[in-house]
Design a protein around this motif. Structure first.
Motif, PDB file in Angstrom:
ATOM      1  N   VAL A   1      65.062  25.946  17.212  1.00  0.00           N
ATOM      2  CA  VAL A   1      65.887  25.105  16.452  1.00  0.00           C
ATOM      3  C   VAL A   1      67.603  25.205  16.857  1.00  0.00           C
ATOM      4  CG1 VAL A   1      64.044  24.849  14.371  1.00  0.00           C
ATOM      5  CG2 VAL A   1      65.553  26.804  14.879  1.00  0.00           C
ATOM      6  N   ASP A   2      68.249  26.276  17.057  1.00  0.00           N
ATOM      7  CA  ASP A   2      69.445  26.259  16.685  1.00  0.00           C
ATOM      8  C   ASP A   2      69.768  25.778  18.326  1.00  0.00           C
ATOM      9  OD1 ASP A   2      69.471  28.141  14.254  1.00  0.00           O
ATOM     10  OD2 ASP A   2      69.126  29.601  15.923  1.00  0.00           O
ATOM     11  N   ALA A   3      69.424  24.594  19.250  1.00  0.00           N
ATOM     12  CA  ALA A   3      70.224  24.684  20.496  1.00  0.00           C
ATOM     13  C   ALA A   3      69.741  23.212  20.249  1.00  0.00           C
ATOM     14  CB  ALA A   3      69.117  25.125  21.968  1.00  0.00           C
ATOM     15  N   ARG A   4      69.442  22.452  18.880  1.00  0.00           N
ATOM     16  CA  ARG A   4      68.979  21.043  18.599  1.00  0.00           C
ATOM     17  C   ARG A   4      69.988  20.446  17.807  1.00  0.00           C
ATOM     18  NH1 ARG A   4      63.103  20.689  17.049  1.00  0.00           N
ATOM     19  NH2 ARG A   4      63.426  18.197  17.482  1.00  0.00           N
ATOM     20  N   GLU A   5      69.951  19.425  17.100  1.00  0.00           N
ATOM     21  CA  GLU A   5      71.187  18.485  15.971  1.00  0.00           C
ATOM     22  C   GLU A   5      71.825  19.837  15.419  1.00  0.00           C
ATOM     23  OE1 GLU A   5      67.970  18.160  16.835  1.00  0.00           O
ATOM     24  OE2 GLU A   5      67.398  15.595  16.511  1.00  0.00           O
TER      25      GLU A   5
END
Ligand code: DQA
Length: 148
Positions: A107-111
């Motif tokens: 989740v930290d590497a997405r939007e």
């Protein structure tokens, strides 16, 4: 003394649709297959899994209100609720059980909006980006937390 090994595995909104969600992000696994894999991980660790999935925020809140009757710990993937559902956060605080947050994707590497988690600081650990294996990591952490 009874063994404290019951783990409530909670899936929030849209996770029941796995299999129809982007495979490059979530893997091709269906939700039923995911729960079956988690059950195997749990039994390998001598943990007793109980499953709950809902798309209704109030239903999850009420389930968490009763969680301490049926579980000793929680593994939760709230789906998109992670990023904004303060009611889920408050209900987790009320449940007051050791909890691990899990996300299939990183989740930290997405939007940008996915970098916020309203539950993270209530959890003993956050596991993200490990796909299905992340649930094994989460259950292993729960086992340590329960001193089993
Ligand atoms: C998710 C990540 C969330 O941002 C998303 O809304 C989901 C699934 C994950 O497991 O990677 O529904 O929690």
């Amino acid at each position: 003394m009874t063994t404290r090994n019951r783990v409530l595995i909670v899936h929030g909104v849209n996770l029941g649709m796995l299999g129809r969600r982007p495979a490059e992000i979530y893997g091709g696994i269906t939700f039923d297959q995911l729960e079956q894999r988690i059950a195997v991980f749990a039994h390998e660790l001598n943990l007793e899994p109980r499953f709950f999935q809902t798309n209704h925020e109030g239903a999850l809140v009420e389930h968490l209100h009763r969680a301490d009757d049926r579980a000793d710990a929680i593994v939760i993937n709230p789906g998109a609720w992670t990023h904004y559902a303060w009611s889920i956060r408050d209900a987790l605080e009320i449940a007051a059980l050791p909890t691990v947050e899990v996300h299939l994707s990183d989740v930290d590497a997405r939007e940008e909006f996915r970098r916020i988690s309203v539950i993270r600081d209530l959890c003993v650990e956050t596991v993200k980006g490990e796909g299905v294996e992340g649930y094994r990591t989460a259950l292993t952490r729960i086992k340590k937390e329960l001193e089993l």
